[in-house]
Design a protein around this motif. Structure first.
Motif, short mmCIF file in Angstrom:
data_model
loop_
_atom_site.label_atom_id
_atom_site.label_comp_id
_atom_site.label_asym_id
_atom_site.label_seq_id
_atom_site.Cartn_x
_atom_site.Cartn_y
_atom_site.Cartn_z
N ALA A 1 0.78 -1.35 0.09
CA ALA A 1 0.03 -0.06 0.05
C ALA A 1 0.88 1.29 0.06
O ALA A 1 0.24 2.27 0.15
CB ALA A 1 -0.76 0.12 1.27
N GLY A 2 2.14 1.22 0.00
CA GLY A 2 3.16 2.24 -0.22
C GLY A 2 3.24 2.72 1.25
O GLY A 2 3.68 4.16 1.14
N GLY A 3 3.14 2.19 2.17
CA GLY A 3 3.42 2.69 3.50
C GLY A 3 4.95 3.47 3.75
O GLY A 3 6.02 2.58 3.36
N PRO A 4 5.32 4.39 4.41
CA PRO A 4 6.45 5.09 4.38
C PRO A 4 7.38 4.63 5.36
O PRO A 4 8.52 5.13 5.47
CB PRO A 4 6.29 6.43 4.34
N ALA A 5 6.92 3.77 6.47
CA ALA A 5 7.58 3.71 7.53
C ALA A 5 9.09 2.64 7.36
O ALA A 5 9.90 2.96 8.22
CB ALA A 5 6.65 3.09 8.79
N VAL A 6 8.74 1.79 6.47
CA VAL A 6 9.85 0.94 6.44
C VAL A 6 10.33 1.01 4.73
O VAL A 6 9.40 1.25 3.89
CB VAL A 6 9.48 -0.50 6.66
N PRO A 7 11.43 0.23 4.32
CA PRO A 7 11.83 0.45 3.01
C PRO A 7 10.65 -0.62 2.51
O PRO A 7 10.30 -1.43 2.85
CB PRO A 7 12.99 -0.08 3.06
N ALA A 8 10.63 -0.30 1.06
CA ALA A 8 9.75 -1.25 0.08
C ALA A 8 10.19 -2.50 0.02
O ALA A 8 9.52 -3.69 -0.13
CB ALA A 8 9.64 -0.64 -1.15
N GLN A 9 11.40 -2.77 -0.05
CA GLN A 9 12.08 -4.15 0.10
C GLN A 9 13.28 -4.22 1.02
O GLN A 9 13.63 -3.43 1.57
CB GLN A 9 12.92 -4.27 -1.33
#
Length: 301
Positions: free
Chosen positions: A244-252
């Motif tokens: 969902a594009g959450g910014p708290a952690v890196p996407a990968q």
């Protein structure tokens, strides 16, 4: 004012809100949904009245209510745009939503929780919104622990607390505190609205504010690290948040460099409250409470 006085007054307020055009003649019984020092909640039909903590700032609460009203589909919108005062407490009115069923943990809506959280974290931050209150609760939990008196579980918790960074042991903002955050995420903060089968939305704006989004992931991350949340449920939550594009952690990649400090602080907060309650009631820790204390004992200094 007694607790019964507050419950009765809240029930009357909920009835008036549910039936604004006439006196209530329905057969619906009032139901107390919560009765704690920091919140008393009463339901009548499709309306819920909530008395907030005695020290609630009405101006800050009003700002938080406006955010909820502007984000329908993410946060449950209030029935009224501002709180009212009742018996010295700030009171808000809400539509009723169906909560998560604690008896069916296999159906826990982890994906919905994560997706809603990501949408909240990507929403614009309104001017004048107060800081998220979540991290400050850790310091208050430690103060409560220190005031509770001797307990065998206190030592590991206090050592873990002393090992946290300075910002985590004060009321200072977390690094990266520029995001719209919930402040107290757990499965009890989700309801289906309209009840009983509508989409999931987040509730409880008491801690809503500007903060670091990683704090909102701290409780499920801490439960996973303590062995209280199965790995597959944690993975469902984390994967949905990333998708969902959450910014708290890196996407990968590894999320723990981002999560570690907040998860530790939340573990210490949970353990401190557990030990303080155990000391006050003069009873041993239960299995879950002991697990979070043991997790504190494993934390490096």
């Amino acid at each position: 004012m007694t607790a019964d006085d507050l419950l009765s007054a809240l029930a009357a307020g909920a009835r008036r809100a549910a039936h604004p055009a006439a006196d209530c003649t329905c057969a619906t019984a009032d139901a107390a949904l919560a009765d704690r020092d920091d919140a008393t909640v009463v339901r009548h039909g499709d309306t819920v009245a909530k008395a907030h903590a005695p020290d609630t700032d009405p101006a800050a609460l009003s700002r938080r209510l406006r955010v909820a009203a502007r984000l329908p589909g993410v946060l449950l919108p209030p029935r009224r745009p501002a709180p009212t005062e009742l018996l010295g407490r700030q009171v808000t009115l809400w539509p009723y939503g169906s909560p998560v069923d604690p008896d069916t943990p296999q159906a826990a809506p982890w994906e919905a929780a994560a997706t809603l959280l990501a949408r909240l974290h990507r929403a614009p931050v309104p001017a004048g919104l107060p800081p998220m209150r979540g991290p400050a609760k850790a310091a208050r939990a430690i103060a409560r622990l220190r005031a509770a008196g001797p307990h065998p579980g206190a030592g590991p918790v206090l050592r873990a607390w002393d090992g946290l960074p300075g910002w985590a042991r004060s009321h200072a903002p977390m690094p990266g505190a520029t995001t719209l955050c919930h402040g107290d995420l757990h499965l009890g903060q989700l309801v289906r609205h309209p009840a009983p089968d509508g989409p999931w939305v987040l509730i409880d704006v008491d801690d809503l504010g500007v903060g670091a989004p990683v704090w909102d992931l701290a409780r499920p991350a801490a439960w996973y690290a303590c062995g209280l949340l199965p790995p597959d449920e944690w993975l469902r939550f984390l994967t949905a948040y990333r998708r969902a594009g959450g910014p708290a952690v890196p996407a990968q990649g590894d999320p723990w460099p981002a999560l570690d400090t907040a998860a530790r602080a939340l573990t210490v907060q949970t353990a401190a409250l557990a030990v303080a309650k155990s000391a006050a009631a003069r009873r041993p820790l239960d299995e879950v409470q002991q697990a979070v204390v043991d997790a504190c004992d494993r934390m490096p200094g």
